[in-house]
Design a protein around this motif. Structure first.
Motif, PDB file in Angstrom:
ATOM      1  N   THR A   1      20.563 -48.409  20.909  1.00  0.00           N
ATOM      2  CA  THR A   1      20.696 -48.730  22.333  1.00  0.00           C
ATOM      3  C   THR A   1      19.440 -49.515  22.731  1.00  0.00           C
ATOM      4  OG1 THR A   1      21.913 -46.664  22.708  1.00  0.00           O
ATOM      5  CG2 THR A   1      21.022 -47.755  24.641  1.00  0.00           C
TER       6      THR A   1
ATOM      7  N   LYS B   1      16.373 -51.693  24.671  1.00  0.00           N
ATOM      8  CA  LYS B   1      15.187 -51.324  25.462  1.00  0.00           C
ATOM      9  C   LYS B   1      15.543 -50.942  26.910  1.00  0.00           C
ATOM     10  CE  LYS B   1      11.013 -53.538  27.128  1.00  0.00           C
ATOM     11  NZ  LYS B   1      10.237 -54.774  27.158  1.00  0.00           N
ATOM     12  N   GLY B   2      14.923 -49.883  27.388  1.00  0.00           N
ATOM     13  CA  GLY B   2      15.091 -49.469  28.772  1.00  0.00           C
ATOM     14  C   GLY B   2      16.324 -48.625  29.023  1.00  0.00           C
ATOM     15  N   ASP B   3      17.088 -48.387  27.985  1.00  0.00           N
ATOM     16  CA  ASP B   3      18.377 -47.710  28.148  1.00  0.00           C
ATOM     17  C   ASP B   3      18.409 -46.460  27.265  1.00  0.00           C
ATOM     18  OD1 ASP B   3      21.139 -47.021  28.242  1.00  0.00           O
ATOM     19  OD2 ASP B   3      21.667 -49.124  28.567  1.00  0.00           O
ATOM     20  N   ILE B   4      18.640 -45.289  27.898  1.00  0.00           N
ATOM     21  CA  ILE B   4      18.594 -44.045  27.124  1.00  0.00           C
ATOM     22  C   ILE B   4      19.989 -43.436  26.908  1.00  0.00           C
ATOM     23  CG2 ILE B   4      16.216 -43.544  27.800  1.00  0.00           C
ATOM     24  CD1 ILE B   4      17.375 -41.433  29.756  1.00  0.00           C
TER      25      ILE B   4
ATOM     26  N   ASP C   1      16.553 -46.813  23.605  1.00  0.00           N
ATOM     27  CA  ASP C   1      15.377 -47.484  24.175  1.00  0.00           C
ATOM     28  C   ASP C   1      14.596 -48.247  23.085  1.00  0.00           C
ATOM     29  OD1 ASP C   1      13.387 -48.247  25.940  1.00  0.00           O
ATOM     30  OD2 ASP C   1      12.400 -46.283  25.977  1.00  0.00           O
TER      31      ASP C   1
ATOM     32  N   GLU D   1      13.059 -51.497  21.299  1.00  0.00           N
ATOM     33  CA  GLU D   1      12.512 -52.844  21.552  1.00  0.00           C
ATOM     34  C   GLU D   1      13.197 -53.864  20.637  1.00  0.00           C
ATOM     35  OE1 GLU D   1       9.896 -53.795  23.481  1.00  0.00           O
ATOM     36  OE2 GLU D   1       9.101 -51.837  24.114  1.00  0.00           O
TER      37      GLU D   1
ATOM     38  N   THR E   1      20.140 -53.436  31.543  1.00  0.00           N
ATOM     39  CA  THR E   1      19.640 -53.450  30.156  1.00  0.00           C
ATOM     40  C   THR E   1      20.485 -54.319  29.222  1.00  0.00           C
ATOM     41  OG1 THR E   1      20.861 -51.421  29.636  1.00  0.00           O
ATOM     42  CG2 THR E   1      18.563 -51.180  30.331  1.00  0.00           C
TER      43      THR E   1
END
Ligand code: B1M
Length: 215
Positions: free
Chosen positions: A99, A101-104, A129, A131, A156
């Motif tokens: 998944t 970056k920034g997304d959990i 999350d 990169e 994201t």
């Protein structure tokens, strides 16, 4: 009989009840219900209701978290059965999955990974999350055929484009295919960012990956 079970599964997610979700998953296996059908027709519609109730302000973040926990509890029972049989077959290709970056959000991504593994792909699931650089490093390290990018947020999904750009900068883009998915992602978006394909769900990701590997 399964219809009633599917309704109860959805309700267990709506209620955020991991114990009930687990018990129903075990019941499904005992009754020889197809685990993928249980996920797609039972638990996932429950998640959709949780999402709708959150959008309309009737549910709050803790309710989203509990719904996620209930779904994860059910998957812990069902996924080993989905995966069974995938171990000893010829490897169809190597996939680096995560998944962005920034997304959990991890549940749909994990399901995509399970289905790909079950269908003969070697899957390296990097987690959530992640990169863009990390996708490049792992694609190189594992000599990946496909990089698979999940994103659940409209904010994201933009990072799917970043990963494609990073792969190009690293000189890997001509030998690594990129597939994208997640609820806000569409075929038009996939075309726009120059991905090699989009799949709506986990079963579609398997079909797409096989098509890209020409198997
Ligand atoms: Co979030 N969340 N969430 N959430 N969450 C959504 C996505 C949302 C639509 C809810 C809503 O408002 N209706 C909304 C996004 C709005 C938008 O951007 N358009 C939202 C929001 C706003 C947020 C937060 C911002 C809330 C906040 O903090 N205020 C926050 C963001 C955190 C972050 O990532 N930085 C947040 C957090 C969370 C939790 C952590 C609480 C939790 C996730 C728990 C976890 O994963 N461990 C959560 C949950 C559970 C949801 C919903 C309710 C369910 C997601 C899910 O697991 N679905 C979701 C609403 C919804 O989707 N109905 C929502 C079940 C899963 C099987 O489906 O993930 O769609 P899905 O995966 C499918 C397909 O999409 C596809 O196949 C999968 C299986 O069939 N697919 C691929 C997925 N990846 C693929 C990759 C592929 C191919 C197919 O190829 C590579």
């Amino acid at each position: 009989m399964s219809e009633e079970l599917f309704k109860q599964m959805a309700q267990a997610v709506i209620d955020g009840d991991p114990d009930e979700a687990t018990a129903l998953a075990q019941q499904a296996l005992d009754q020889k219900v197809d685990p993928l059908e249980a996920i797609n027709r039972g638990y996932t519609p429950g998640m959709d209701v949780v999402g709708e109730l959150y959008s309309t302000g009737e549910y709050f973040l803790p309710d989203l978290i509990l719904g996620g926990e209930a779904m994860k509890a059910a998957l812990a029972v069902l996924e080993p059965v989905l995966n069974a049989g995938g171990q000893h077959r010829k490897v169809l290709g190597t996939i680096v999955l995560g998944t962005v970056k920034g997304d959990i959000h991890e549940i749909g991504k994990a399901l995509v990974g399970s289905m790909l593994s079950a269908n003969g792909f070697q899957v390296y699931d990097l987690g959530i999350d992640i990169e863009a650089e990390e996708f490049v490093v792992k694609a190189r390290e594992h000599n990946a055929d496909i990089v698979a990018l999940s994103a659940l947020l409209t904010t994201t999904m933009l990072h799917q484009r970043d990963v494609i750009e990073h792969l190009a900068e690293a000189g890997l883009r001509d030998r690594v295919k990129v597939i994208v998915g997640g609820s806000p992602v569409t075929q038009a978006w996939s075309d726009d960012i120059g991905a090699d394909g989009y799949a709506e769900d986990a079963a579609g990701a398997v079909v797409l990956a096989k098509k890209l590997m020409r198997v």
